[in-house]
Design a protein around this motif. Structure first.
Motif, short mmCIF file in Angstrom:
data_model
loop_
_atom_site.label_atom_id
_atom_site.label_comp_id
_atom_site.label_asym_id
_atom_site.label_seq_id
_atom_site.Cartn_x
_atom_site.Cartn_y
_atom_site.Cartn_z
N SER A 142 0.69 -1.17 0.00
CA SER A 142 -0.24 -0.09 -0.17
C SER A 142 0.91 1.18 -0.17
CB SER A 142 -0.84 -0.09 1.18
OG SER A 142 -0.14 0.07 2.37
N CYS A 143 0.39 2.21 -0.47
CA CYS A 143 1.09 3.71 -0.36
C CYS A 143 -0.04 4.54 -0.32
CB CYS A 143 2.01 3.58 -1.54
SG CYS A 143 2.98 5.12 -1.65
N ALA A 144 -0.08 5.30 0.80
CA ALA A 144 -1.11 6.46 0.64
C ALA A 144 -0.55 7.81 -0.01
CB ALA A 144 -1.30 6.50 2.29
N VAL A 145 -1.25 8.80 -0.27
CA VAL A 145 -0.94 10.15 -0.94
C VAL A 145 -1.57 11.13 0.17
CG1 VAL A 145 -0.86 11.62 -2.64
CG2 VAL A 145 -0.60 9.23 -2.93
N ALA A 146 -0.62 11.92 0.50
CA ALA A 146 -1.66 13.20 1.50
C ALA A 146 -1.25 14.45 0.60
CB ALA A 146 -0.75 13.24 2.72
N VAL A 147 -2.10 15.15 0.51
CA VAL A 147 -2.17 16.47 -0.19
C VAL A 147 -2.38 17.52 0.79
CG1 VAL A 147 -3.20 18.03 -2.04
CG2 VAL A 147 -2.94 15.21 -2.69
N ASN A 148 -1.50 18.55 0.99
CA ASN A 148 -1.93 19.37 2.12
C ASN A 148 -2.17 18.88 3.37
OD1 ASN A 148 -1.20 21.38 -0.03
ND2 ASN A 148 -3.51 21.19 -0.55
N ASN A 149 -1.32 17.75 3.79
CA ASN A 149 -1.27 17.36 5.14
C ASN A 149 -2.66 16.62 5.27
OD1 ASN A 149 1.19 18.42 5.91
ND2 ASN A 149 0.37 20.47 6.24
N GLU A 150 -3.27 16.20 4.45
CA GLU A 150 -4.50 15.23 4.56
C GLU A 150 -4.47 14.26 3.56
OE1 GLU A 150 -8.36 17.27 4.56
OE2 GLU A 150 -7.61 18.82 5.98
N TYR A 151 -5.00 12.76 4.11
CA TYR A 151 -4.93 11.83 3.17
C TYR A 151 -5.79 12.05 1.89
CZ TYR A 151 -2.47 9.22 6.13
OH TYR A 151 -1.41 8.62 7.31
N ALA A 152 -5.47 11.70 0.70
CA ALA A 152 -6.15 12.09 -0.39
C ALA A 152 -6.72 10.93 -1.15
CB ALA A 152 -5.17 12.95 -1.45
N SER A 153 -8.13 10.97 -1.74
CA SER A 153 -8.44 9.87 -2.70
C SER A 153 -7.81 9.93 -4.12
CB SER A 153 -9.86 9.84 -2.76
OG SER A 153 -10.22 11.10 -3.33
N ASP A 154 -7.78 8.80 -4.72
CA ASP A 154 -7.30 8.89 -6.04
C ASP A 154 -7.92 9.82 -6.86
OD1 ASP A 154 -5.80 6.67 -5.58
OD2 ASP A 154 -6.92 5.34 -6.49
N ASP A 155 -9.11 10.36 -6.82
CA ASP A 155 -9.84 11.28 -7.93
C ASP A 155 -9.63 12.66 -7.34
OD1 ASP A 155 -11.62 11.14 -5.51
OD2 ASP A 155 -13.47 11.12 -6.55
N GLN A 156 -8.84 12.85 -6.29
CA GLN A 156 -8.56 14.30 -5.81
C GLN A 156 -7.69 15.06 -6.81
OE1 GLN A 156 -7.57 15.30 -1.76
NE2 GLN A 156 -6.62 17.07 -2.27
N PRO A 157 -7.91 16.13 -7.38
CA PRO A 157 -7.32 17.04 -8.16
C PRO A 157 -6.11 17.57 -7.46
CG PRO A 157 -9.65 17.99 -8.05
CD PRO A 157 -9.26 16.99 -6.99
N LEU A 158 -4.78 17.77 -8.48
CA LEU A 158 -3.75 18.07 -7.91
C LEU A 158 -3.36 19.66 -8.55
CD1 LEU A 158 -1.70 15.15 -7.80
CD2 LEU A 158 -2.59 16.03 -6.05
N HIS A 159 -2.78 20.33 -7.70
CA HIS A 159 -2.25 21.74 -8.30
C HIS A 159 -0.91 21.91 -7.94
CE1 HIS A 159 -6.60 22.46 -8.81
NE2 HIS A 159 -6.94 22.06 -7.69
N THR A 160 -0.23 22.95 -8.79
CA THR A 160 1.17 23.26 -8.58
C THR A 160 1.33 23.59 -7.23
OG1 THR A 160 0.99 25.29 -9.52
CG2 THR A 160 1.58 23.38 -11.09
N VAL A 161 0.61 24.11 -6.41
CA VAL A 161 0.89 24.82 -5.01
C VAL A 161 0.55 23.90 -4.16
CG1 VAL A 161 0.24 27.27 -5.93
CG2 VAL A 161 -1.68 25.78 -4.91
N ASP A 162 -0.07 22.86 -4.32
CA ASP A 162 -0.21 21.66 -3.21
C ASP A 162 1.15 20.78 -2.65
OD1 ASP A 162 -2.97 21.79 -3.62
OD2 ASP A 162 -2.89 20.42 -5.10
N GLU A 163 1.27 20.83 -1.63
CA GLU A 163 1.90 19.73 -0.68
C GLU A 163 1.76 18.38 -1.00
OE1 GLU A 163 2.91 19.56 3.64
OE2 GLU A 163 3.80 21.58 3.07
N ILE A 164 2.43 17.70 -1.53
CA ILE A 164 2.07 16.12 -1.83
C ILE A 164 3.30 15.40 -1.32
CG2 ILE A 164 1.70 14.60 -3.67
CD1 ILE A 164 1.26 17.10 -5.63
N ALA A 165 2.78 14.43 -0.42
CA ALA A 165 3.58 13.38 0.10
C ALA A 165 3.33 11.95 -0.16
CB ALA A 165 3.72 13.85 1.49
N LEU A 166 4.13 11.01 -0.54
CA LEU A 166 3.69 9.80 -0.47
C LEU A 166 3.80 9.03 0.86
CD1 LEU A 166 3.30 9.58 -3.49
CD2 LEU A 166 5.12 7.98 -3.58
#
Length: 80
Positions: free
Chosen positions: A49-73
């Motif tokens: 498994s590998c979760a993705v956090a966007v802006n310090n919150e777990y994100a679903s696969d359909d969450q859009p991404l923007h260049t200003v987002d903080e993204i972490a695996l």
């Protein structure tokens, strides 16, 4: 413009660095980001498994991404 992705634990070991940048706007969602990263780094696809956090919150696969987002695996973690 690019998406900056922070990597931790085994994901950092697989990729060989703690931060990578991918061209934007593609991938545009979390799911597309994971697919692109697994294509570039096939060993990521072998993780249970590998979760993705966007802006310090777990994100679903359909969450859009923007260049200003903080993204972490977030790799799988074992406790003891």
């Amino acid at each position: 413009m690019s998406l900056k992705v922070c990597l931790f634990g085994i994901t950092r070991d697989i990729v060989g660095t703690s931060v990578i940048e991918l061209p934007a706007p593609a991938p545009a969602t979390v799911g597309e980001l994971l697919a692109e990263m697994r294509k570039q780094y096939p060993a990521l696809g072998e993780l249970r498994s590998c979760a993705v956090a966007v802006n310090n919150e777990y994100a679903s696969d359909d969450q859009p991404l923007h260049t200003v987002d903080e993204i972490a695996l977030i790799p799988p973690v074992a406790g003891g």
